[in-house]
Design an enzyme around this catalytic site. Structure first.
Site, short mmCIF file in Angstrom:
data_model
loop_
_atom_site.label_atom_id
_atom_site.label_comp_id
_atom_site.label_asym_id
_atom_site.label_seq_id
_atom_site.Cartn_x
_atom_site.Cartn_y
_atom_site.Cartn_z
N HIS A 25 38.22 32.64 30.45
CA HIS A 25 38.60 32.28 32.16
C HIS A 25 37.08 33.15 32.00
CE1 HIS A 25 40.41 34.42 35.58
NE2 HIS A 25 38.93 34.21 35.68
N GLU A 49 47.02 36.69 30.56
CA GLU A 49 45.77 36.66 30.26
C GLU A 49 45.01 37.81 29.99
OE1 GLU A 49 43.02 34.95 32.70
OE2 GLU A 49 42.85 33.82 33.08
N ALA A 89 34.50 30.42 33.59
CA ALA A 89 33.77 29.25 34.16
C ALA A 89 33.04 29.95 35.63
CB ALA A 89 35.05 28.67 35.61
N ARG A 115 43.43 29.32 38.67
CA ARG A 115 44.52 30.44 38.38
C ARG A 115 45.61 29.93 37.37
NH1 ARG A 115 41.59 33.66 39.26
NH2 ARG A 115 41.22 34.82 40.53
N GLY A 169 38.34 23.62 48.36
CA GLY A 169 37.40 24.88 48.71
C GLY A 169 36.01 25.24 48.73
N ARG A 170 35.00 25.73 48.34
CA ARG A 170 33.60 25.64 48.11
C ARG A 170 33.57 25.23 47.17
NH1 ARG A 170 34.01 30.66 50.48
NH2 ARG A 170 32.94 31.52 51.98
N ILE A 171 34.40 25.43 46.01
CA ILE A 171 34.19 24.74 44.86
C ILE A 171 35.41 23.21 44.90
CG2 ILE A 171 35.25 24.96 42.58
CD1 ILE A 171 35.65 28.79 42.89
#
Length: 318
Positions: free
Chosen positions: A282, A263, A284, A234, A153-155
């Site tokens: 979490h 989490e 990033a 995830r 995807g984008r990342i």
């Protein structure tokens, strides 16, 4: 005045959304609490609901008869019952474009930390071991390593773009990527080949029924080069119990995780204290700029939807 509920914005510490909503004629109220059903009585007349990681269940939606749109602070929407929302013709909006650079940079930081063994290297001087590289061997030049990228995807694509100039071989696995302009040192491959050939594997796929526990004992057994595992996607994509076994047995050489199955994890969770693991909380997604983009983009998209204007990131179809 149209009513909106903002649930879980306590992580931000202010009321920025009101600056956008209230001048446009919306009443925006903030709520906190872990139990969504306990809040339901206060939300019965809202048209829009914004959540962070809070669970939006079929049962909760049953109690919100006027709800038209749900906004999610972030990219993943696995905390929202999409089928239940679609059945009620409630749109679910996310913000997949607010932190691409930040998450990619975090992943690349993890990649270099794993390759350079910074976790171990930083501990040696505290133990009185200065200049003793023996404990760090082997470290290979990054251009001599093979990076496996799962999900584009984008990342994932941004990570490829950032890593390509360093000259490492890049293997890409994504069954949904049909055509893409890839760097000359990158190639598409199957999942088994990626597992067998990668020195470092970085995960960038969404959490779905197909990707849940994608990395587990059976997966680790197919690895051939004791790779490092990077996960900024995830937590449940990686089975943490199996990962711990793989770390202890040397099947996986290092784990760098920004996300976990539960989490926040318990403070005594073994991955938080494992010498071959680096865990961040979490984080990033975060920069000052990305936080503002996230909140502003979502507020505008919520209003656009309610007022009949196009929205670029509606997740569900109905």
């Amino acid at each position: 005045m149209r009513k909106l509920a903002i649930w879980g914005a306590g992580i931000f510490g202010d009321r920025r959304e009101r600056e956008l909503f209230e001048p446009a004629g919306y009443q925006a109220d903030y709520y906190e609490g872990d139990d969504p059903l306990a809040l339901a009585a206060a939300l019965t007349d809202v048209e829009g609901l914004i959540v962070n990681l809070e669970q939006v269940s079929d049962e909760l939606l049953d109690r919100l008869p006027f709800l038209k749109v749900i906004g999610r602070y972030g990219v993943g929407v696995d905390n929202i019952d999409l089928e239940a929302a679609s059945r009620r013709r409630i749109a679910v909006i996310n913000v997949p474009d607010y932190c691409v650079d930040e998450v990619a940079e975090h992943a690349v930081s993890f990649i270099f930390a794993a390759n350079r063994k910074l976790q171990i290297a930083s501990s040696l001087p505290r133990q009185g071991d200065w200049g003793k590289v023996q404990a760090l061997k082997p470290i290979r030049a990054i251009k001599e390593t093979t990076l496996g990228v799962v999900g584009t995807g984008r990342i994932g694509m941004k990570v490829i773009e950032m890593m390509a100039p360093f000259g490492c071989k890049i293997l890409i696995c994504d069954p949904y990527l049909a055509h893409a302009h890839l760097p000359k040192n990158a190639e598409m491959t199957g999942f088994d080949q990626l597992l067998a050939r990668s020195d470092i594997i970085t995960i960038h796929c969404p959490l779905t029924a197909q990707t849940r526990r994608m990395f587990r004992a059976e997966t680790f057994a197919r690895m051939r080069k004791q790779p490092a595992i990077v996960n900024v996607s995830r937590g449940p994509i990686v089975d943490e119990r199996d990962l711990l076994v793989a770390l202890d047995e040397g099947i996986v050489s290092f784990a760098a995780l920004d996300v976990m199955e539960t989490e926040p994890p318990e403070r005594n969770h073994p991955l938080l204290h494992h010498p071959m693991a680096l865990v961040t909380g979490h984080a990033a997604w975060y920069s000052e700029q990305s936080e503002n983009r996230l909140r502003d983009f979502l507020a505008v998209r919520m209003m656009d939807y309610l007022e009949g204007r196009p929205v670029p990131s509606i997740v569900n179809k109905f």
